[in-house]
Scaffold this active site. Structure first.
Site, PDB file in Angstrom:
ATOM      1  N   GLY A  74       5.294  -9.007   3.941  1.00 55.02           N
ATOM      2  CA  GLY A  74       6.051  -8.345   2.886  1.00 55.02           C
ATOM      3  C   GLY A  74       7.440  -7.913   3.306  1.00 55.02           C
ATOM      4  O   GLY A  74       7.780  -7.915   4.492  1.00 55.02           O
TER       5      GLY A  74
ATOM      6  N   ASN B 291       2.807  -2.002   9.976  1.00 57.56           N
ATOM      7  CA  ASN B 291       1.439  -2.314   9.574  1.00 57.56           C
ATOM      8  C   ASN B 291       0.397  -1.520  10.350  1.00 57.56           C
ATOM      9  O   ASN B 291      -0.613  -1.092   9.779  1.00 57.56           O
ATOM     10  CB  ASN B 291       1.161  -3.799   9.753  1.00 57.56           C
ATOM     11  CG  ASN B 291       1.286  -4.613   8.475  1.00 57.56           C
ATOM     12  OD1 ASN B 291       0.929  -5.782   8.447  1.00 57.56           O
ATOM     13  ND2 ASN B 291       1.789  -4.016   7.416  1.00 57.56           N
TER      14      ASN B 291
ATOM     15  N   ASN C  52      -3.385  -9.178   9.495  1.00 56.33           N
ATOM     16  CA  ASN C  52      -3.284  -8.630   8.146  1.00 56.33           C
ATOM     17  C   ASN C  52      -2.548  -9.624   7.254  1.00 56.33           C
ATOM     18  O   ASN C  52      -1.443 -10.053   7.590  1.00 56.33           O
ATOM     19  CB  ASN C  52      -2.525  -7.294   8.178  1.00 56.33           C
ATOM     20  CG  ASN C  52      -2.477  -6.635   6.816  1.00 56.33           C
ATOM     21  OD1 ASN C  52      -3.503  -6.241   6.271  1.00 56.33           O
ATOM     22  ND2 ASN C  52      -1.287  -6.528   6.244  1.00 56.33           N
TER      23      ASN C  52
ATOM     24  N   HIS D 101      -4.375  -4.125  -0.824  1.00 61.66           N
ATOM     25  CA  HIS D 101      -4.125  -5.157   0.192  1.00 61.66           C
ATOM     26  C   HIS D 101      -4.037  -4.586   1.599  1.00 61.66           C
ATOM     27  O   HIS D 101      -4.148  -5.333   2.562  1.00 61.66           O
ATOM     28  CB  HIS D 101      -2.826  -5.887  -0.172  1.00 61.66           C
ATOM     29  CG  HIS D 101      -2.638  -7.194   0.530  1.00 61.66           C
ATOM     30  ND1 HIS D 101      -3.583  -8.188   0.540  1.00 61.66           N
ATOM     31  CD2 HIS D 101      -1.587  -7.679   1.254  1.00 61.66           C
ATOM     32  CE1 HIS D 101      -3.137  -9.220   1.230  1.00 61.66           C
ATOM     33  NE2 HIS D 101      -1.942  -8.945   1.675  1.00 61.66           N
ATOM     34  N   TRP D 102      -3.824  -3.278   1.728  1.00 63.14           N
ATOM     35  CA  TRP D 102      -3.665  -2.659   3.042  1.00 63.14           C
ATOM     36  C   TRP D 102      -4.932  -1.918   3.439  1.00 63.14           C
ATOM     37  O   TRP D 102      -5.018  -0.690   3.341  1.00 63.14           O
ATOM     38  CB  TRP D 102      -2.479  -1.686   3.019  1.00 63.14           C
ATOM     39  CG  TRP D 102      -1.141  -2.338   2.948  1.00 63.14           C
ATOM     40  CD1 TRP D 102      -0.820  -3.630   3.244  1.00 63.14           C
ATOM     41  CD2 TRP D 102       0.090  -1.707   2.562  1.00 63.14           C
ATOM     42  NE1 TRP D 102       0.534  -3.847   3.072  1.00 63.14           N
ATOM     43  CE2 TRP D 102       1.107  -2.683   2.655  1.00 63.14           C
ATOM     44  CE3 TRP D 102       0.415  -0.413   2.160  1.00 63.14           C
ATOM     45  CZ2 TRP D 102       2.441  -2.405   2.350  1.00 63.14           C
ATOM     46  CZ3 TRP D 102       1.740  -0.124   1.850  1.00 63.14           C
ATOM     47  CH2 TRP D 102       2.746  -1.113   1.954  1.00 63.14           C
TER      48      TRP D 102
END
Length: 258
Positions: free
Chosen positions: A15, A23, A82, A239-240
């Site tokens: 991203g 992250n 990730n 998503h995280w």
């Protein structure tokens, strides 16, 4: 590069404004019992990049990670990936299976095969809009697709990600990397989901039930095809996984690698 124990490489997603630290930095204090090596992938954060990408980005990054392992003298590592980092981890494992002991993958969209939701997903569509016109409003729209709990999107987080995303060369790198995924001259060995049956290592596949970037049904095919794969779906999570289900993610890392 912190801690002592089995070496585990952490690969971030793709991203705007992403880095290894963005992250995974908040997770590191809890990860006692492993050696955590957190990487900025090619062109992201403080890592350089070639003038032009002449191959699929997953292959470029996988080769760079392999070079890092060689330079550190590491024969075999575990990998946490990730999103796009999970796809890079899969690519590296397929190419160099003897170098990878186990995988933990958070929402690796390219490794999945979503069949129910639209393509591109809502999150990828917002990402493309930001790349076309990188404004603060558009990065907020993208960030909203990343999490289930919108309260996590503090002004501090938005400002830090927007500053990193608009640093010199950052937008171009993201555009160039994504272009390799759609350029028919650079397909590499994708789609990854067609190859995942070759991965024999233990895999823990972690997916947010409310993921609007890589829909959770995409997990079903790789979870079935990888012979040693466990699948965990996290409720109230986008998503995280490492952010919204922080404690569960950290426990999973230690359980899987330490």
């Amino acid at each position: 590069d912190v801690g002592e124990g089995p070496p585990v490489v952490f690969l971030h997603g793709s991203g705007p404004g992403v880095t290894g630290w963005a992250n995974f930095g908040d997770n590191l204090p809890a990860l006692q019992g492993i050696r955590a090596i957190v990487v900025d992938q090619v062109g992201f954060g403080a890592s350089g990049r070639p003038e032009a990408y002449d191959r699929n980005y997953l292959q470029i990054s996988a080769d760079a990670v392999l070079g890092l392992l060689d330079s550190l003298g590491l024969e075999k590592v575990g990998i946490v990936g990730n999103s796009m980092g999970g796809d890079v981890a899969v690519r590296l494992t397929l190419d160099q299976p003897s170098r990878v002991s186990a995988l933990l993958l958070n929402g690796p969209g390219g490794t999945g095969a979503p069949v129910l939701g639209p393509q591109p997903s809502e999150g990828i569509a917002r990402l493309a809009e930001f790349n076309t016109d990188p404004t603060r409003e558009r990065i907020v729209a993208w960030l909203k697709t990343m999490v289930f709990d919108q309260r996590r999107l503090t002004e501090e987080l938005i400002d830090s990600r927007f500053a990193a995303a608009t640093a010199p060369g950052a937008v171009k790198n993201l555009v160039d990397a994504y272009a390799t995924f759609y350029n028919p001259a650079m397909p590499g060995d994708v789609p990854l989901w067609a190859e995942v049956h070759r991965i024999k290592q233990p895999v823990l596949l972690c997916w947010g039930r409310d993921d609007r970037v890589a829909p959770v049904e995409g997990a079903l095919l790789p979870a079935r095809r990888m012979p040693k794969c466990d699948l965990r779906s996290y409720s109230r999570c986008g998503h995280w996984v490492q952010v919204e289900r922080k404690a569960a993610f950290e426990a999973a890392v230690l359980e899987h690698f330490a």
